[in-house]
Design an enzyme around this catalytic site. Sequence first.
Site, PDB file in Angstrom:
ATOM      1  N   HIS A 145       7.577   8.428   9.587  1.00 50.16           N
ATOM      2  CA  HIS A 145       6.625   8.455   8.462  1.00 50.16           C
ATOM      3  C   HIS A 145       5.305   9.108   8.878  1.00 50.16           C
ATOM      4  O   HIS A 145       4.552   9.583   8.026  1.00 50.16           O
ATOM      5  CB  HIS A 145       6.378   7.035   7.957  1.00 50.16           C
ATOM      6  CG  HIS A 145       5.791   6.977   6.578  1.00 50.16           C
ATOM      7  ND1 HIS A 145       6.495   7.302   5.440  1.00 50.16           N
ATOM      8  CD2 HIS A 145       4.541   6.652   6.151  1.00 50.16           C
ATOM      9  CE1 HIS A 145       5.717   7.172   4.372  1.00 50.16           C
ATOM     10  NE2 HIS A 145       4.527   6.773   4.779  1.00 50.16           N
ATOM     11  N   LYS A 189       9.470   7.078  -4.663  1.00 49.57           N
ATOM     12  CA  LYS A 189       8.883   5.750  -4.791  1.00 49.57           C
ATOM     13  C   LYS A 189       8.324   5.568  -6.195  1.00 49.57           C
ATOM     14  O   LYS A 189       7.656   6.447  -6.731  1.00 49.57           O
ATOM     15  CB  LYS A 189       7.778   5.570  -3.746  1.00 49.57           C
ATOM     16  CG  LYS A 189       7.250   4.147  -3.659  1.00 49.57           C
ATOM     17  CD  LYS A 189       6.260   4.014  -2.515  1.00 49.57           C
ATOM     18  CE  LYS A 189       5.758   2.582  -2.405  1.00 49.57           C
ATOM     19  NZ  LYS A 189       4.806   2.425  -1.281  1.00 49.57           N
ATOM     20  N   ARG A 231       4.712  12.559   7.598  1.00 50.75           N
ATOM     21  CA  ARG A 231       4.142  12.632   6.241  1.00 50.75           C
ATOM     22  C   ARG A 231       2.620  12.499   6.307  1.00 50.75           C
ATOM     23  O   ARG A 231       1.898  13.248   5.643  1.00 50.75           O
ATOM     24  CB  ARG A 231       4.759  11.530   5.384  1.00 50.75           C
ATOM     25  CG  ARG A 231       4.198  11.394   3.971  1.00 50.75           C
ATOM     26  CD  ARG A 231       5.018  10.347   3.216  1.00 50.75           C
ATOM     27  NE  ARG A 231       4.334   9.806   2.058  1.00 50.75           N
ATOM     28  CZ  ARG A 231       4.410  10.322   0.834  1.00 50.75           C
ATOM     29  NH1 ARG A 231       5.101  11.432   0.632  1.00 50.75           N
ATOM     30  NH2 ARG A 231       3.791   9.740  -0.175  1.00 50.75           N
ATOM     31  N   HIS A 278       1.480  10.238  -4.917  1.00 51.29           N
ATOM     32  CA  HIS A 278       0.668   9.026  -4.995  1.00 51.29           C
ATOM     33  C   HIS A 278       0.215   8.795  -6.432  1.00 51.29           C
ATOM     34  O   HIS A 278      -0.284   9.700  -7.089  1.00 51.29           O
ATOM     35  CB  HIS A 278      -0.570   9.143  -4.099  1.00 51.29           C
ATOM     36  CG  HIS A 278      -0.268   9.004  -2.646  1.00 51.29           C
ATOM     37  ND1 HIS A 278      -1.148   9.396  -1.656  1.00 51.29           N
ATOM     38  CD2 HIS A 278       0.810   8.494  -2.006  1.00 51.29           C
ATOM     39  CE1 HIS A 278      -0.616   9.151  -0.477  1.00 51.29           C
ATOM     40  NE2 HIS A 278       0.567   8.592  -0.664  1.00 51.29           N
ATOM     41  N   ARG A 293       8.869  11.258   2.339  1.00 49.74           N
ATOM     42  CA  ARG A 293       9.219   9.950   2.883  1.00 49.74           C
ATOM     43  C   ARG A 293      10.610  10.071   3.494  1.00 49.74           C
ATOM     44  O   ARG A 293      11.417  10.902   3.068  1.00 49.74           O
ATOM     45  CB  ARG A 293       9.216   8.881   1.791  1.00 49.74           C
ATOM     46  CG  ARG A 293       7.871   8.699   1.088  1.00 49.74           C
ATOM     47  CD  ARG A 293       7.965   7.634  -0.006  1.00 49.74           C
ATOM     48  NE  ARG A 293       6.684   7.406  -0.675  1.00 49.74           N
ATOM     49  CZ  ARG A 293       6.280   8.037  -1.770  1.00 49.74           C
ATOM     50  NH1 ARG A 293       7.072   8.939  -2.334  1.00 49.74           N
ATOM     51  NH2 ARG A 293       5.107   7.772  -2.304  1.00 49.74           N
ATOM     52  N   TYR A 323      -6.752   9.689   3.939  1.00 51.62           N
ATOM     53  CA  TYR A 323      -6.648  10.803   4.886  1.00 51.62           C
ATOM     54  C   TYR A 323      -7.995  11.436   5.182  1.00 51.62           C
ATOM     55  O   TYR A 323      -8.136  12.153   6.174  1.00 51.62           O
ATOM     56  CB  TYR A 323      -5.653  11.841   4.367  1.00 51.62           C
ATOM     57  CG  TYR A 323      -4.262  11.277   4.249  1.00 51.62           C
ATOM     58  CD1 TYR A 323      -3.546  10.921   5.382  1.00 51.62           C
ATOM     59  CD2 TYR A 323      -3.687  11.041   3.002  1.00 51.62           C
ATOM     60  CE1 TYR A 323      -2.276  10.364   5.286  1.00 51.62           C
ATOM     61  CE2 TYR A 323      -2.417  10.489   2.893  1.00 51.62           C
ATOM     62  CZ  TYR A 323      -1.717  10.141   4.034  1.00 51.62           C
ATOM     63  OH  TYR A 323      -0.474   9.574   3.934  1.00 51.62           O
TER      64      TYR A 323
END
Length: 371
Positions: free
Chosen positions: A314, A249, A317, A340, A224, A349
Amino acid sequence: MGRDCVAIQVNKGNDENLIITFEYSPARVKKVKQVTRRWNPLGKYWEMPFTEDAVERLVKAFADEEVRFDPSIDLNWTDAPFLGPEGLSRLKRLLDETESALTLRGYSSQTIEAYKGHAERFLVFTKKLPVDIDQKDIEKYLLHLLEHGERSSSYVNQAISAIKHLFRDTEQMQSVANLRLPRPKREQKLPDVLSREEVQNVLKQVSNSKHKAILALTYSAGLRVSEVVSIRIKDIDVQRMLIHVRQGKGRKDRYTILSKTAVDVLRIYMRQYNPSDWLFPGEQAGTHLTERSAQKIFETACKKAEIKKDVSIHSLRHSFATHLLEAGTDLRYIQELLGHKNSKTTEIYTHVSQKDIGRIRSPLDSLNLDG
């Protein structure tokens, strides 16, 4: 107001501009630059557009001093008790309390700034004292965001969370915090992804070694933007070829891969710039590069590469994850590298990968269109 405080005078100028004058001090210049950079050297005054947003930002910037507007200036939209020195002082205290509460709950600095921004925009929109706000005011604001602001459902959902936090720690307003506000359904959007060739072309446009290192590291490890700008030199483990991402995050640490090519790019950069703590230091001593600066580096490179897609930094990524998936990397490993929490987040994805869909032949290709 102390004896040394001089009122900030605002008069009407030409072309719907406002003229700002005050007795000089470095602190006041710093404040006015939060609102406008337009200095008139001949008239020795600052100029800014006469808009509601600009005036509100000016009053907020000088919240601890008196701002005097010429009587000829129509400020009928500021007659709510929320505005004025007293109202702005209450706003500042309330936002400070919200920041403290979020900090105690362990929220990241990025989330705190985002929530404070939402809360402030909401209060300015209502032009009411917080104790006078009810559910209709909140719903009116949310409709404004969706219909007039054309904001995404994710943005509006974050605004709802911020508003609830704003009222949660104030006893007389807890009834608002407990409201069951309807949340807009999330859009099912797919991320914009650059092809390998496009990523290569973007990186080739960057001649500055620091800028190239930032973009190369972002793509090579799926970072990120908040993570890449805050990496310290000690987080780069060349022996194990890993990057230690600290407090990403969700305030989680993780490891992600370190590319051999990225190491080569980093070595060139470090020989030229010799950073000592932060891998990518900012302009001021002891700070790291800002996210906005990294974004501008990417935008400039995309413009030179003539990328027409609607992408941001972003997207590097997203491209990292998609290209790994297309190369046969297991989705569970990609989830770990990206950090994640939920596998469903990573599964998006599969919808942008060409690994399987690229094998499907369009029925048009079986038709003969010649004659």
